[in-house]
Motif scaffolding. Structure first.
Motif, mmCIF file in Angstrom:
data_model
loop_
_atom_site.group_PDB
_atom_site.id
_atom_site.type_symbol
_atom_site.label_atom_id
_atom_site.label_comp_id
_atom_site.label_asym_id
_atom_site.label_seq_id
_atom_site.Cartn_x
_atom_site.Cartn_y
_atom_site.Cartn_z
ATOM 1 N N VAL A 190 9.728 16.779 -27.504
ATOM 2 C CA VAL A 190 9.638 17.006 -26.161
ATOM 3 C C VAL A 190 11.014 17.933 -25.772
ATOM 4 O O VAL A 190 12.215 17.423 -25.981
ATOM 5 C CB VAL A 190 9.603 15.611 -25.367
ATOM 6 N N LEU A 191 10.626 18.647 -24.826
ATOM 7 C CA LEU A 191 11.795 19.573 -24.240
ATOM 8 C C LEU A 191 11.504 19.819 -22.918
ATOM 9 O O LEU A 191 10.360 19.800 -22.294
ATOM 10 C CB LEU A 191 11.609 20.842 -24.695
ATOM 11 N N VAL A 192 12.470 19.419 -22.157
ATOM 12 C CA VAL A 192 12.340 19.777 -20.650
ATOM 13 C C VAL A 192 12.680 21.182 -20.362
ATOM 14 O O VAL A 192 13.589 21.944 -20.693
ATOM 15 C CB VAL A 192 13.696 18.844 -19.930
ATOM 16 N N LYS A 214 17.459 18.535 -23.180
ATOM 17 C CA LYS A 214 16.863 17.420 -23.811
ATOM 18 C C LYS A 214 16.292 16.318 -22.762
ATOM 19 O O LYS A 214 17.126 16.119 -21.815
ATOM 20 C CB LYS A 214 18.039 16.826 -24.807
ATOM 21 N N PRO A 215 15.501 15.796 -22.790
ATOM 22 C CA PRO A 215 14.893 14.835 -22.060
ATOM 23 C C PRO A 215 15.965 13.420 -21.899
ATOM 24 O O PRO A 215 16.598 13.267 -22.987
ATOM 25 C CB PRO A 215 13.730 14.560 -22.474
ATOM 26 N N LEU A 266 15.231 7.213 -18.300
ATOM 27 C CA LEU A 266 13.779 7.720 -18.047
ATOM 28 C C LEU A 266 13.264 7.150 -19.464
ATOM 29 O O LEU A 266 13.028 8.290 -20.316
ATOM 30 C CB LEU A 266 13.713 9.023 -17.625
ATOM 31 N N ARG A 267 12.853 5.914 -19.689
ATOM 32 C CA ARG A 267 12.582 5.522 -20.890
ATOM 33 C C ARG A 267 10.988 5.751 -21.415
ATOM 34 O O ARG A 267 10.586 5.035 -22.163
ATOM 35 C CB ARG A 267 13.169 3.985 -20.967
#
Length: 402
Positions: free
Chosen positions: A254-256, A315-316, A321-322
């Protein structure tokens, strides 16, 4: 002309699907529409698209819909505005409940079922649609999150296509066009970061419902907007991607990407990376799924690369924010655990929207439900639905005692 059924036609994805149909009348006919409780909007849709059947969640709302449709037709007749299309709306069969949803999903002649219902209520109709040989344009995350181990083999058995409608999964699907899934090295699942990107714990402790519903880029329904704020939606999408594209969890990264310009990317074994870019317009993945493998003109804003200037990634934040680690943990555990994680999230989001719990308590409720669940290894549909009921009952009964 292709006939389609839209499960969840009054929600965000459903209304945008009808917008695509409205612009392409020569190619599509709406055979069935379903909704939960929005009688007014479904009545409007019946009069505009004249489906063979329409379904509400229960008989009370179905009866209200019948009366509303007839009231509008008679009002038009009294004003001398009764067109042949409105007259045809009288023929729409209005049904209710799960039996009605399954009827809508399995209508003879329907080519594609757009699964846009929110929540696990869409699971059984989607499975029956697959058994009836319907292609699925999938916008309902819960279908694969809770029953991917049943859905994907079932689709293969019945030679049915699962066409992703989520912008991220559609982007991956498009990037893989003409490629072999066996050549995938990494799936880069992009996220906007939601409205609380960069927030501190103190700020998150004071989050209001209105703040959580203020997504920076996308216009979506309430539930998915809150899921975006918690980042649980990205965790659900990781699980979806695992099933849709046959990868391991470790291959999904996952990428922001805050501008929501790159909707997702695929990295291949030779080092090449394919990305799908576009404006944040859900009509594009909806239309792509309906016309696949063809592309047709879509009116709307185009990317202006000079105006964008640059695109950056982050990076998230998985500590505050779990949502992502909770979903990945559930998927790694497997069996019925993703069901419990998903149901607990639905339950918690509903509580948050009613202002019964705080924003951060959404995560606490999910963790509580997962901690107290005894995993069923390979749950069948009845066991999945049983796990759903048990999770809701446990949260109702025990949450405040914890």
């Amino acid at each position: 002309m292709r006939q389609i059924a839209i499960l969840g036609s009054t929600g965000s994805i459903g209304t945008q699907t009808l917008s695509v149909v409205r612009d392409n009348r020569k190619d599509f006919e709406v055979a069935a529409l379903t909704a939960g409780s929005n009688v007014e909007r479904l009545a409007e849709q019946i009069l505009e698209f004249q489906p063979a059947c329409a379904v509400m969640k229960d008989e009370e709302h179905a009866e209200r819909l019948r009366r509303e449709v007839m009231r509008r037709i008679e009002s038009a007749a009294s004003a001398g505005n009764l067109s042949p299309a409105l007259e045809k709306s009288r023929e729409c069969q209005i049904l209710s409940g799960m039996e009605g949803f399954i009827r809508a999903a399995t209508l003879s002649g329907v080519d594609t079922v757009v699964a846009a219902m929110v929540g696990m209520i869409g699971l059984r109709p989607v499975m029956e649609a697959i058994r009836a040989g319907k292609n699925i344009a999938l916008a309902n995350k819960e279908t694969l999150v809770t029953a991917g181990h049943l859905i994907m083999p079932l689709a293969e058995k019945h030679n049915v296509s699962i066409l992703p409608v989520d912008s991220e999964h559609s982007a991956i699907f498009q990037a893989l066009h003409g490629e072999k899934k066996s050549q995938i090295e990494t799936i880069y699942l992009t996220a906007s970061g939601g409205p609380f990107r960069g927030s501190t714990r103190e700020q998150l402790e004071r989050v209001t419902v209105e703040q959580a519903l203020a997504h920076p880029n996308w216009s979506m329904g309430e539930k998915i907007t809150i899921d975006s704020a918690t980042m649980i939606n990205k965790g659900l999408e990781v699980i979806e991607a695992r099933w849709l594209f046959g990868t391991s969890l470790e291959q999904i990264h996952v990428l922001v990407q805050p501008q929501s310009v790159i909707h997702s990317m695929v990295g291949f074994r030779d080092g090449a990376v394919m990305a799908q870019l576009g404006t944040p317009d859900m009509r594009l993945p909806i239309q792509y799924a309906l016309y696949y493998p063809d592309r047709v003109f879509l009116d709307g804003e185009r990317l202006d690369f000079e105006a964008i200037g640059d695109i950056h990634f982050e990076k998230p934040d998985t500590e505050l924010l779990r949502g992502i680690p909770l979903a990945v943990e559930a998927s790694r555990t497997g069996g019925s655990m993703p069901v419990v994680m998903n149901v607990a999230n639905e339950y918690a989001v509903a509580k948050f929207l009613k202002r019964d719990i705080s924003f951060l308590e959404i995560y606490d409720m999910i963790e509580f439900a997962m901690k107290h669940h005894k995993v069923i290894k390979n749950p069948e549909l009845d066991e999945i639905l049983s796990a759903e009921r048990e999770t809701r009952e446990r949260l109702d009964r025990d949450w405040r005692k914890s």
